[in-house]
Design an enzyme around this catalytic site. Structure first.
Site, PDB file in Angstrom:
ATOM      1  N   ARG A 164       0.588  -0.901  -0.465  1.00  0.00           N
ATOM      2  CA  ARG A 164       0.265   0.226  -0.119  1.00  0.00           C
ATOM      3  C   ARG A 164       0.846   1.093  -0.202  1.00  0.00           C
ATOM      4  O   ARG A 164       0.839   2.000   0.513  1.00  0.00           O
ATOM      5  CB  ARG A 164      -1.085   0.053   1.321  1.00  0.00           C
ATOM      6  CG  ARG A 164      -2.125  -1.210   1.216  1.00  0.00           C
ATOM      7  CD  ARG A 164      -2.778  -0.924   0.178  1.00  0.00           C
ATOM      8  NE  ARG A 164      -3.873  -1.886   0.266  1.00  0.00           N
ATOM      9  CZ  ARG A 164      -3.334  -3.407  -0.107  1.00  0.00           C
ATOM     10  NH1 ARG A 164      -2.689  -3.836  -0.747  1.00  0.00           N
ATOM     11  NH2 ARG A 164      -4.622  -4.066   0.361  1.00  0.00           N
ATOM     12  N   SER A 235     -10.459   0.034   4.305  1.00  0.00           N
ATOM     13  CA  SER A 235      -9.536  -0.277   5.399  1.00  0.00           C
ATOM     14  C   SER A 235      -9.084   1.046   6.200  1.00  0.00           C
ATOM     15  O   SER A 235      -8.292   1.469   5.196  1.00  0.00           O
ATOM     16  CB  SER A 235      -8.280  -1.214   4.999  1.00  0.00           C
ATOM     17  OG  SER A 235      -8.638  -2.115   4.666  1.00  0.00           O
ATOM     18  N   GLU A 329      -3.858   4.059   6.361  1.00  0.00           N
ATOM     19  CA  GLU A 329      -3.955   3.927   4.578  1.00  0.00           C
ATOM     20  C   GLU A 329      -3.916   4.823   4.161  1.00  0.00           C
ATOM     21  O   GLU A 329      -4.204   5.360   2.933  1.00  0.00           O
ATOM     22  CB  GLU A 329      -4.961   2.468   4.631  1.00  0.00           C
ATOM     23  CG  GLU A 329      -4.265   2.115   3.394  1.00  0.00           C
ATOM     24  CD  GLU A 329      -5.427   0.306   3.196  1.00  0.00           C
ATOM     25  OE1 GLU A 329      -5.137  -0.586   3.826  1.00  0.00           O
ATOM     26  OE2 GLU A 329      -6.512   0.462   1.766  1.00  0.00           O
TER      27      GLU A 329
END
Ligand SMILES: Cc1cc2nc3c(=O)[nH]c(=O)nc-3n(C[C@H](O)[C@H](O)[C@H](O)COP(=O)(O)OP(=O)(O)OC[C@H]3O[C@@H](n4cnc5c(N)ncnc54)[C@H](O)[C@@H]3O)c2cc1C
Length: 333
Positions: A164, A235, A329
């Site tokens: 990510r 998320s 994130e």
């Protein structure tokens, strides 16, 4: 050039936070972008690029120019018996691209079905799901430097993709606008069922990419909130990556802790959060999704600050209990 003043961003972020941008411009092609960057009104403005707003939490109005990328187009650049290389406009909707590839029986991005957002944002955090990541099919991208207006090509190694993560979240944060992304897909049947939940949901391996797409869509719809109905950005935190000794200490205390072993050990942030009873927790305006502890939801006109405060409480409690500092994130602005 028609630049909008004081534009509400309510419909431009999936958290459904009610903020506005001082200046706002939708761009459909590179010429418009070049003209915009040359415009005297915008040269000194702070700038941000907005795709689908599905990985962003606005905590305040944006005092500057928001450029909403709508550069479209999917083109085959080259192909042979085995592979096809495609060029995709950064403003294409990511999931429309996945649907297009599976309709043509191409393989490579079907596991990334139903991830919201635009193609141009996919390299920013190297989107990933169900054992696949963007970097697996990524070839190169074109981007315009917001300062110099130069067009630069970034190959895979230039992007420094990680979990990510990419150079566009670090050294080059907010420096470039991605205009086109090139992917290499395969025509030869090759499905990736490495992820356990996929194996469990599949009766036969004789599947086409379109079949895998349907299975993934079903799984995601059963687990994740639809941002059109419940404000969220997927998320909120990344899964923390631990050194082996730290993990061993944790595992001694919690033998049931799930993990993925790579060179280091990745543990699911959702498990840590759920262990502390946050799953389903509700505050006045926001809360933690009842089916997935990693997702913070806006269920009553929450402000970005209220969502951020809840995220900070979760982060602090995970740190106090497990000595693990979660990393966001979602990009917080
Ligand atoms: C329900 C739900 C499920 C999700 N599931 C996943 C998942 O499984 N895996 C996953 O990886 N992510 C997931 N996400 C997060 C999100 O969908 C992805 O990160 C997506 O790539 C964000 O795209 P976007 O266009 O909405 O980006 P935005 O939120 O608009 O922008 C994100 C960042 O990218 C920058 N950016 C956007 N476009 C450009 C561009 N053209 N050039 C330069 N910078 C740009 C922005 O400035 C910002 O910093 C999920 C989100 C939701 C709401």
């Amino acid at each position: 050039m028609n630049i909008i003043n004081s534009q509400s961003l309510l419909d431009y972020n999936t958290f459904k936070v009610d903020v506005s941008a001082d200046l706002f411009k939708i761009i459909d092609n590179e010429e418009q972008l070049q003209k915009l960057l040359e415009d005297k009104r915008v040269s000194k403005q702070k700038k941000m690029i907005l795709g689908g707003g599905s990985n962003i939490l606005f905590t305040k109005n944006f005092n500057g120019l928001v450029i909403h990328n709508k550069i479209r187009g999917i083109q085959i650049v080259s192909e042979n018996k085995e592979n096809v290389k495609i060029k995709v406009g950064a403003g294409e909707v990511w999931d429309d691209l996945v649907a297009w590839t599976t309709k043509h029986n191409y393989y490579g991005i079907e596991n990334l079905s139903l991830i919201p957002g635009s193609v141009g944002a996919a390299p920013i955090q190297n989107i990933g799901a169900y054992g696949s990541e963007l970097k697996d099919t990524f070839q190169q991208l074109e981007a315009i430097d917001l300062k110099t207006k130069d067009k630069i090509i970034f190959n895979k190694s230039d992007c420094r993709f990680g979990y990510r993560d990419s150079i566009f979240k670090k050294e080059l944060k907010n420096r470039f606008i991605i205009t086109n992304v090139y992917l290499k897909l395969t025509k030869i049947k090759s499905i990736n069922l490495s992820y356990k939940i996929l194996k469990d949901n599949i009766a036969t391996t004789n599947l086409k990419s379109e079949d895998v797409r349907k299975i993934i869509i079903n799984i995601r719809n059963s687990k994740l909130p639809n941002p059109k109905k419940i404000g969220n950005a997927g998320s909120f935190f990344k899964n923390p990556i631990l050194e082996k000794p730290q993990f061993k200490t944790l595992q001694k205390k919690y033998p049931e802790i799930p993990f993925f072993e790579e060179s280091k050990i990745k543990v699911p942030a959702g498990w840590l959060i759920e262990k502390l009873n946050w799953k389903g927790h509700q505050e006045k305006t926001c809360g933690v999704y009842a089916k997935h502890a990693l997702i913070i939801i806006n269920n009553n006109n929450a402000t970005g600050l209220e969502i951020k405060n809840l995220a900070e409480k979760i982060k602090e409690s995970v740190y106090q209990k497990f000595n693990i500092l979660l990393e966001e994130e979602v990009t917080i602005i």
